[in-house]
Design an enzyme around this catalytic site. Structure first.
Site, PDB file in Angstrom:
ATOM      1  CG  HIS A 103      45.444  53.873  25.240  1.00  0.00           C
ATOM      2  ND1 HIS A 103      44.353  54.092  26.063  1.00  0.00           N
ATOM      3  CD2 HIS A 103      45.939  52.650  25.212  1.00  0.00           C
ATOM      4  CE1 HIS A 103      44.791  53.369  26.843  1.00  0.00           C
ATOM      5  NE2 HIS A 103      45.789  52.030  26.342  1.00  0.00           N
ATOM      6  NE  ARG A 147      44.087  51.063  30.834  1.00  0.00           N
ATOM      7  CZ  ARG A 147      44.891  50.154  30.002  1.00  0.00           C
ATOM      8  NH1 ARG A 147      45.513  50.277  29.829  1.00  0.00           N
ATOM      9  NH2 ARG A 147      43.850  48.745  30.217  1.00  0.00           N
TER      10      ARG A 147
END
Lengths: 312, 312
Positions: free
Chosen positions: A276, A231
């Site tokens: 991502h 993350r």
């Protein structure tokens, strides 16, 4: 209001494709709810599988009075547990994203190590670069920080590449079929000065927020590569920007995310950014379908599922 | 003129670094010869190791009257055997480039499959691409065409990626610890329509020149990826250009090579080109030193070496 064996438990899935792919499950009725608004059968839904890539309205979950379980299709679940009504359990997706995320970690590592970003830039100008000696991945020392399912899937893929792999997790523990032992985070200061590639695969938590900050980056030797597939907030972007002249980065996740077009990270030649894309590949769907079948089957039999991450 | 055990055999290596890295070898004297001109001790050289990346003057080899063996540091040797004087054997480098070349094959495959070239182009404009489902390598069917040491090293690295791997070589033979069997080239027409990734690792010969031509490319399904880490002339560039709209390519080698800056291949978005970087990485040197020690040791003991590819 307790389900009898004769009344199927109602499970919502994000779209009709999931109903078809999962197929019939004994004691379960699958209904479609994309959670853009309160679904038609909100009053009956006992298990809710929220959409995977599309955003959704979390407040709809509070409008399902029989809801007992939210089964995510993501590995990460930061912030959701706190938003759920009391009595609703939360389970994440385990074993669904390992393949895809570990594969991306290797793609970013190998591409960075072997010069692929420069080849792409040279391609734009029709430049065939002069021969030079590139860094191999072979013979490098790789540290995998975070040794859950994704970290292990990374280690398994790294093994044939003739590298030394050290696995680091929050607590030391015995190894597995891939690494001889799992080291604790407090071994990092000794490892980092000899680390050529640091692959970050920890979950985001208060303990890991900004873990990849000034201290960790300063301890890495010149030229080391940092690969983040966890993350964005696990890394401190300001610290990254202080070390881009000396270290290399391959980031599937950033903070902020998405990265605004005028963000200085884009302008760093030693930084490779993927938007991502660790999870959403063709590998996801067949693994997610098998996973949901197992989870929902367990729920039908036992009223709960493996991989509960929060219940309150 | 026959060497007695008391007279060390003279071996030339390209520079002083090799002398130091290889270290003393019983019965051998290592001298430096970069073959830009006839070396000082040309009359004594019995084994010559030509430079690896730098070009050299092949005619110098004909000015070494005692020369018996040319030991290459490359895997490929196309055209050199014919240029050697009579009585001089030629050996290639085996097991030296496997690591580096197989690693690049995986780097190009994973980068192409997971969208890295587009991420680099998006990075130049500060563009965070919208979420979409990327192709994974997992679940794909991969054919390795050419199953020598490099093909096997590719297969070994592919194995943890949850792919199906078929190995194809000039002749069918039993498998090894990586693949259950090696198929013959005549099985290609049946395999290609179901191939997602074709990795080319054959040596260049009259049998393989333009092997990756119209017939092979036409047989591949839309979207398939062709990765060439062997020699440019193994593929027919004109045929590649006819299929760039339908197939994807990752080419470490091209024909012509180097590719001129105005060549149309540079302008194809589905073509990733690396400038023949399969061999020259940091993985090369330690493996080459170990290999030369073994080869020269064998020569000192027996007067010949393994991996002779031509003698005439």
């Amino acid at each position: 209001m307790v389900s009898s064996p004769e009344t199927p438990r109602v499970v919502s899935v994000p779209d009709a494709g999931w109903v078809q792919d999962i197929g019939p499950l004994e004691g379960m009725e699958l209904v479609v709810a994309d959670l853009q608004q309160v679904p038609d059968r909100a009053a009956e839904i006992e298990v809710c599988v929220p959409p995977y890539l599309q955003g959704y309205d979390r407040s709809t979950l509070a409008r399902m009075p029989r809801l007992r379980l939210v089964q995510l299709l993501t590995a990460g679940y930061d912030g959701l547990a706190e938003a759920l009504p009391s009595g609703v359990a939360l389970a994440n997706a385990v074993g669904v994203h390992d393949t895809s995320t570990a594969e991306l970690a290797l793609a970013l590592t190998l591409a960075s190590q072997r010069g692929v970003p420069q080849f792409v830039r040279d391609g734009a100008t029709g430049t065939w670069a002069s021969p030079r000696v590139y860094d191999s991945l072979a013979d490098r020392r790789v540290v995998i920080l975070g040794y859950g399912d994704i970290g292990r899937a990374v280690a398994r893929r790294l093994r044939p590449f003739e590298v030394r792999v050290d696995a680091v997790a929050s607590r030391a523990r015995p190894g597995d079929d891939v690494v001889p032992e799992v080291l604790a985070t407090d071994s990092l200061p000794a490892l980092l000065p000899h680390t050529d590639v640091l692959i970050v695969a920890v979950p985001l938590s208060e303990a890991t927020r900004h873990l990849i900050g000034e201290d960790v980056l300063r301890a890495l030797p010149d030229g080391a590569l940092v690969v983040n597939v966890s993350r964005g907030q696990v890394a401190d972007t300001a610290a990254i920007l202080r070390h881009t002249g000396r270290l290399r980065f391959a980031l599937d996740v950033t903070d902020p995310e998405p990265l605004p077009s005028d963000h200085p990270l884009w302008r760093e030649p030693n930084v490779l950014i993927s938007p991502h894309t660790g999870g959403p590949t063709t590998a996801f769907r067949p693994r997610a379908v098998r996973f949901l079948r197992r989870q929902l089957g367990a729920y039908a039999r036992t009223g709960t599922v493996p991989h509960i991450v929060s219940t309150h």
